[in-house]
Each structure stands twice: as structure tokens, then as C-alpha cells.
Design a protein around this motif. Structure first.
Motif, short mmCIF file in Angstrom:
data_model
loop_
_atom_site.label_atom_id
_atom_site.label_comp_id
_atom_site.label_asym_id
_atom_site.label_seq_id
_atom_site.Cartn_x
_atom_site.Cartn_y
_atom_site.Cartn_z
N ILE A 161 0.34 4.91 -5.75
CA ILE A 161 0.12 5.60 -4.47
C ILE A 161 -1.36 5.90 -4.26
CG2 ILE A 161 0.58 7.75 -3.22
CD1 ILE A 161 3.37 7.77 -4.52
N GLU A 162 -2.07 6.17 -5.34
CA GLU A 162 -3.48 6.53 -5.24
C GLU A 162 -4.32 5.37 -4.70
OE1 GLU A 162 -4.65 7.80 -9.11
OE2 GLU A 162 -3.03 9.27 -9.29
N ARG A 163 -3.82 4.14 -4.83
CA ARG A 163 -4.58 2.97 -4.39
C ARG A 163 -4.23 2.52 -2.98
NH1 ARG A 163 -9.33 2.45 -6.63
NH2 ARG A 163 -9.24 2.77 -8.87
N LEU A 164 -3.25 3.14 -2.36
CA LEU A 164 -2.84 2.70 -1.03
C LEU A 164 -3.96 2.81 0.00
CD1 LEU A 164 0.82 4.07 -0.83
CD2 LEU A 164 0.02 1.82 -1.57
N PRO A 165 -4.78 3.87 0.00
CA PRO A 165 -5.89 3.90 0.97
C PRO A 165 -6.83 2.71 0.84
CG PRO A 165 -5.53 6.08 0.04
CD PRO A 165 -4.68 5.13 -0.76
N ASP A 166 -7.03 2.20 -0.39
CA ASP A 166 -7.87 1.03 -0.58
C ASP A 166 -7.28 -0.19 0.12
OD1 ASP A 166 -9.75 2.35 -2.24
OD2 ASP A 166 -8.37 2.19 -3.91
N LEU A 167 -5.95 -0.33 0.04
CA LEU A 167 -5.29 -1.47 0.68
C LEU A 167 -5.35 -1.35 2.19
CD1 LEU A 167 -2.15 -1.96 -1.63
CD2 LEU A 167 -4.47 -2.88 -1.86
N VAL A 168 -5.18 -0.14 2.69
CA VAL A 168 -5.29 0.07 4.13
C VAL A 168 -6.70 -0.25 4.61
CG1 VAL A 168 -5.20 1.80 5.96
CG2 VAL A 168 -3.45 1.78 4.17
N GLU A 169 -7.71 0.19 3.86
CA GLU A 169 -9.09 -0.09 4.23
C GLU A 169 -9.37 -1.59 4.24
OE1 GLU A 169 -13.65 1.10 2.79
OE2 GLU A 169 -11.92 1.58 1.53
N LEU A 170 -8.74 -2.30 3.33
CA LEU A 170 -8.90 -3.75 3.28
C LEU A 170 -8.30 -4.43 4.50
CD1 LEU A 170 -9.75 -6.28 1.59
CD2 LEU A 170 -7.51 -6.13 0.47
N GLY A 171 -7.21 -3.86 5.02
CA GLY A 171 -6.54 -4.46 6.18
C GLY A 171 -5.13 -4.93 5.88
N ILE A 172 -4.65 -4.66 4.67
CA ILE A 172 -3.30 -5.05 4.28
C ILE A 172 -2.29 -4.32 5.16
CG2 ILE A 172 -1.61 -4.97 2.40
CD1 ILE A 172 -3.91 -6.99 2.01
N THR A 173 -1.21 -5.02 5.53
CA THR A 173 -0.14 -4.40 6.32
C THR A 173 1.20 -4.37 5.59
OG1 THR A 173 0.45 -6.49 7.40
CG2 THR A 173 -1.24 -5.14 8.47
N ALA A 174 1.33 -5.13 4.48
CA ALA A 174 2.61 -5.17 3.75
C ALA A 174 2.33 -5.32 2.25
CB ALA A 174 3.47 -6.32 4.24
N VAL A 175 2.93 -4.43 1.46
CA VAL A 175 2.81 -4.47 0.01
C VAL A 175 4.06 -5.14 -0.56
CG1 VAL A 175 2.72 -3.06 -2.08
CG2 VAL A 175 1.39 -2.40 -0.07
N GLU A 176 3.86 -6.16 -1.39
CA GLU A 176 4.98 -6.82 -2.05
C GLU A 176 4.99 -6.44 -3.53
OE1 GLU A 176 6.11 -11.30 -3.41
OE2 GLU A 176 5.83 -11.01 -1.26
N ILE A 177 6.08 -5.83 -3.97
CA ILE A 177 6.20 -5.33 -5.34
C ILE A 177 7.02 -6.31 -6.17
CG2 ILE A 177 7.00 -3.42 -6.78
CD1 ILE A 177 6.76 -1.62 -4.30
#
Length: 614
Positions: free
Chosen positions: A129-145
Motif C-alpha cells: 500500500i505504501e507504494r501505491l502513490p508511486d504507481l499513481v504518479e507514474l500513471g498506472i491505472t491497474a495493478v495486476e497481482i
């Protein structure tokens, strides 16, 4: 039929298990004074009982024919690993915070594939969860686990899961996963779960004790196929369809990635995937956000996504492995195995336009015709990438593209994927050129199985003995070496690559010509210009983009015949991108020669609607 332990509140729980060939099935409640409760069987082979004195956290197993004592195949939690008892879970106890979530349209997916155990140093859902802001800043719209179904021990890729409904304990269990999905939605991110319906893992798999979950009619790389069309297959089909519904309903997932559907054998009149999609969509009609099924498939078969009236399974999207293979061979020149079928500039141009290279054309590797014509399918029904867990982790040393090509090559890969008309997927760390490998790792408890994995890996890589032995999959070092080095993303070339990915994702979102079209064939052309240069053109209304990609490791001088005026939008060779310096002009007009730097791409934009290149 709902299976497993369904907690209904007020200490009431319904237990249901499918065991059609057993004479007796009883529920054993664990504790200081174990209790054995006989179950009643219905005509379809389901055994069940509803009890009024069951609290969440209750441990239980099933006794089969007064002999075997086994965990629940549909267990929702295995707190004592794969051989221990199952546990009753109260899903209503979690207070979801995503009531305002309306989802992300499939055409807007920019996917980021991650492995929970190696994504962060802690390797848990909550630390992710702590890394989600980094993904948003990058422009990611969907996380695949990658898969989180319970596997043996505390480290594994996830494809050795044996309890498809149980969330891995070492990652944080059901509540941890819910927290992660909830946090993703609050950050505006859709969440995809990788699920495995083509095999079970080898350790802790007790499904055979309950019923005919397998058939000998077909063989897979993991042994006998799961029984989707043989005698008693309806119980197996219900098992996996219930599992898909479970992830959507109880964990609020936006999509499921169905692992290797080419290893799902079903020759019945209604394929299990078609039945799954039909059931899921019916169940999700009242949900505020959509539910998608995305197939990983190497079949190049549009029946996977075609609608029922065209004889298809109606899934929402599928992978195009051909796209990855073309890129990989052009950048690495590797031609062993299935890479033999790829490697020409024309292949790359074709996959940009036609979704697949092999669309009922002859494959040298397969020694037969392969694939089908997919040009009628919208481009957002195809997921493409330059690397993923399989393509990296199945190499002997877990080599990422960082180790296989230059920094200029990494930027070219980013441009090719992000400027394509398809759904782009990044593999964790790709965005900043992560140098750590992604190795194969396991934590089985059976010594014989561990040795079998070691010997199997050795045989698999016999052709690579000159490079040494494959790392030990059981060693914790293999797992630790695969963890991301997040601090690198703010340094030198790593930071420059990260900003390039961010810029390309932003351009996909902002430029009309890069918007996902309904069909796309008429708004895109791709041609091979010379030996190793691709000219990709995309347009929308008055905006037109032209991207030249040089896959050669040396400069290329290309003659350009052009009408109108073209302005350079982005050039990966420029010093601002830590490149060697660009020789491409800022403005293209009239007839002139264009110099492309090695392993580079340059993007031009014009308001004119016509242009020709020679």
C-alpha cells in the motif's frame, strides 16, 4: 452451489463440500475437544450441514469415509499452511471504504504486474500500500497481482497454489488483501488478480481425495488436466466459477487474469470459460463497477474473446505474446525456442497492425499453421508487454531486459509498448530499469519435491551449462535477490527511464491520436522502412503522429518524403533523456534525410492529415 464454509452471522455457518464418490463425509471441528459432525449428501454429490455454534476463526477439516482427514478444498484460510486445518472467515467483518469506486474502463488500463513477496522489502499486502502513490504518479491505472492462493511455505511465485479460495498467510491473509484492494480503489487504481484454473500445485493438493477433479484424457505440463468435460465435471466447473465469483464479490477485484487458458481443456458444447463469463456478468449486474476476465493465451485464437453468436467465449481481453516475442528478438537477437518464429522488421510491423503475427500462418517452431485473424477485434482487447514474470523468471538467471539490452534499448522498448494501440503492461521495476533478477523460487516442505524441482530446472537449462548452474530455487537467497531496489528510481539513468515512462503514459492519455479507438485498423498504419526501422502512424481527426523506431545498434539514415510540416514531440536519443544526442531535426518538411540514433525512437506530430514516407 456455494461451497466452503459460508459464515452467515450470529455464530451460524453452512459447510458444503463436493465429494460425489464418497460413502460418508463428516465435519471435524478442531479444538481441545474435537467434534465430528456427519454431513448429508444431495443428489449432485455435495455434502453439507448448517451449524449454530460456529464462531469466526473456528478450525475444521473433513473426514472422508471414516478414514482420511483433509482440509477443505474450498478453504478460505489456511493459518497453519497447506497441510493444516481450514479456518472459518467472516467476510462481513471488514468495513470497505470504496463505496464511491466506479472502476476504470478496460480501454484505459495501463497495467503494472507485481509479485507481493518481492515488491517491497517486507513482502506483504500492507507494505505494498505504501507504494501505491508511486504507481499513481507514474500513471498506472491497474495493478495486476500475481497469484495469492495459499501455497506451501512463505515464498513462491504463486502458481503452486493448492487452495484457490485461501489467501496466502505470509502475505497477510484475507484482511490484508482486502486492505490492499481497498487502498488501490481509493487511489483510483483498478486491481487485477492472477488466478490459476489449469492446474493445482504439487504439495498440499488433496482434491483427488474428494472427487474426480482431474481427467487422464488430456495432459498438461503439470500432469493430468483438470476435469472440465469428463464424468462428474460439473462439480469441478462449479468449483472454479464459484472461485471467480468469490474474488469479485468478497474482495472487490476489478478483473481476473486467467493463467494459461491454452492448458484448460474443455470440448463440451459450452466451454467452462464461456460459462464463467456468463455467470460472472449475470452476478455483477448490480455492482457499481465492471468485472473483467482477461485470458493469458498463446493460442492466438479470437474465439477466446469473440461473442457467443460467433462461437466465442466472450472474455474481455487476451494477451498477445507475439508482440513481446517480436520486441525481444529485435533487441536481443535471441532465436532459440519459440523465438525462432520471430525477429524480422516486418513481423513487428504486422503485430502493430494485426494484433498477432501468426494469424493462421505457418510456424516453424510448431511445424504447423497457427493463430487466427484478429483484426476485427478492438485493440483494447489485447494486452502487450516487453517483459513479464514468465519471460524474465523462466530464464536461467532471471534476466530482466536491463541485462539483455542497452539503456537506449530499454527506452526503445518503452516507446514501442506505450505508443502501441494495445493495453500496455509493465513488470514491476521495468519503469526504472531494475537490475535485480526475478528468479524462480519455492519454499516446499517435502525434500523429495525440492530435489525434483532442482533436477527439473537443471534439465531445463542443459543448453546453458556454459553459463553455470541455475540458482537454487529453494534457497532464500533466490527470493531475496529478486526484491526490488526502489531507491534506484531516483538516481541517474534509472530516474530518466522512469520519467520517460511517465511521459509516454501521459501522452497516451492526452493525445487524441493515441486514444484507444473503437476498432483502430483505420487509424493506424505500421510499415517496415529499410531493414530494422518501423514507421508507426496513428491519427485522430486533424491530429496525426508518426513514430520512427530504429531497432539497429547503429545509426540509420532514412530518406523521408513528407507533405506539410511535422514537429518533433519526443526523441529518446536526446541528451535530456540521457541519450547520446539526437541528429533528427526538430521540424520535418519537404523531402529530406532523417538520421536515427541507434536503438532509438522519435515521435513527430502534425496537423496535416496526409503524409508519405519512403
Amino acid at each position: 452451489m456455494r461451497i466452503g464454509a459460508q459464515y452467515q452471522g450470529n455464530h451460524q455457518c453452512e459447510f458444503t463440500v463436493w465429494a460425489p464418490l464418497r460413502e460418508q463425509v463428516a465435519l471435524q471441528l478442531e479444538g481441545p475437544e474435537p467434534r465430528l459432525i456427519p454431513l448429508k449428501q444431495d443428489i449432485d454429490g455435495y455434502w453439507s450441514a448448517t451449524l449454530d455454534d460456529i464462531a469466526p476463526g473456528t478450525l475444521y477439516r473433513y473426514q472422508l469415509d471414516s478414514d482420511l482427514l483433509r482440509p477443505d478444498p474450498a478453504s478460505q484460510y489456511q493459518p497453519e499452511d497447506v497441510h493444516g486445518p481450514s479456518q472459518v472467515i467472516d467476510h462481513s467483518a471488514y468495513a470497505w471504504q470504496d463505496t464511491a469506486w466506479s472502476g476504470v474502463p478496460l480501454k484505459d488500463y495501463v497495467i503494472y504486474e507485481l509479485h507481493i513477496g518481492t515488491f517491497t522489502p517486507e513482502g506483504t499486502f500492507e507494505s505494498a500500500i505504501e507504494r501505491l502513490p508511486d504507481l499513481v504518479e507514474l500513471g498506472i491505472t491497474a495493478v495486476e497481482i500475481m497469484p495469492v492462493a495459499q501455497f506451501p511455505g512463505d515464498r513462491n511465485w504463486g502458481y503452486d497454489g493448492v487452495y484457490p479460495f485461501a489467501v496466502q498467510t505470509s502475505y497477510g491473509g484475507p484482511e490484508g488483501l482486502k486492505k490492499l484492494v481497498d487502498a488501490c480503489h481509493q487511489h483510483g487504481l483498478a486491481v487485477i488478480l492472477d488466478v490459476v484454473y489449469n492446474h493445482f500445485g504439487p504439495e498440499g493438493n488433496y482434491t483427488r481425495d474428494f472427487g474426480p477433479y482431474f481427467t487422464e484424457h488430456y495432459r498438461t505440463p503439470w500432469g493430468a488436466a483438470i476435469n472440465y468435460d469428463d464424468a462428474y465435471s460439473e462439480g469441478v466447473r462449479n468449483f472454479v466459477i464459484e472461485n471467480a465469483l468469490y474474488w469479485f464479490q468478497e474482495f472487490h477485484f476489478d478483473a481476473l487474469r486467467l493463467d494459461a487458458v491454452h492448458a484448460i481443456y474443455d470440448f463440451g458444447a459450452k466451454h467452462v470459460l464461456a460459462q464463467m463469463q456468463e455467470t460472472v456478468q449475470a452476478a455483477m449486474q448490480t455492482r457499481a463497477f465492471p468485472a473483467y476476465l482477461i485470458a493469458e493465451s498463446d493460442l492466438n485464437d479470437v474465439r477466446v474473446i469473440n461473442p457467443p453468436e460467433q462461437g466465442g467465449h466472450n472474455l474481455d481481453a487476451q494477451w498477445s505474446d507475439d508482440f513481446h516475442h517480436c520486441l525481444h528478438v529485435l533487441l536481443t537477437r535471441e532465436t532459440q525456442g519459440y523465438y525462432e518464429d520471430f525477429g524480422t522488421c516486418n513481423d513487428m510491423a504486422k503485430v502493430f497492425k494485426d494484433r498477432f503475427v501468426y494469424n493462421w500462418s505457418y510456424s516453424k517452431t510448431r511445424k504447423r499453421y497457427h493463430g487466427s485473424d484478429a483484426r476485427h477485434c478492438p485493440p483494447y482487447q489485447f494486452v502487450v508487454c516487453s517483459q513479464n514474470h514468465d519471460q524474465v523468471g523462466n530464464r536461467m538467471m532471471g534476466d530482466r531486459m536491463t541485462a539483455l539490452t542497452s539503456f537506449e534499448g530499454l527506452k526503445l522498448l518503452a516507446g514501442a509498448v506505450m505508443l502501441s494501440p494495445y493495453l500496455p503492461m509493465l513488470f514491476m521495476g521495468e519503469e526504472y530499469g531494475e537490475p535485480a533478477p526475478f528468479l524462480y523460487f519455492i519454499s516446499h516442505s517435502d525434500p523429495d519435491l525440492i530435489q525434483a524441482v532442482r533436477e527439473g530446472r537443471k534439465r531445463e537449462f542443459e543448453a546453458f551449462h556454459a553459463e553455470g548452474d541455475a540458482p537454487d530455487a529453494f534457497s532464500r537467497d533466490s527470493f531475496n535477490q529478486s526484491k526490488l531496489n526502489w531507491n534506484l528510481r531516483q538516481e541517474g539513468h534509472h530516474q530518466s527511464l522512469w520519467v520517460l515512462y511517465q511521459t509516454l503514459i501521459r501522452l497516451r492519455r492526452e493525445l487524441p491520436a493515441l486514444q484507444m479507438p473503437a476498432q483502430g485498423v483505420e487509424s493506424l498504419t505500421a510499415d517496415c522502412v529499410g531493414d530494422q526501422v518501423i514507421l508507426l502512424q496513428r491519427w485522430c481527426d486533424s491530429q496525426k503522429l508518426a513514430c520512427l523506431m530504429n531497432f539497429q545498434a547503429e545509426p540509420v539514415v532514412q530518406s523521408v518524403q513528407i507533405e506539410g510540416r511535422w514537429q518533433k514531440r519526443l526523441d529518446s536519443a536526446e541528451v535530456s533523456w540521457k541519450g547520446p544526442g539526437s541528429q533528427a531535426p526538430e521540424v520535418l518538411e519537404v523531402a529530406q534525410e532523417l538520421t536515427l540514433s541507434p536503438h532509438s525512437f522519435v515521435l513527430y506530430e502534425t496537423a496535416q492529415t496526409a503524409a508519405s514516407f519512403a
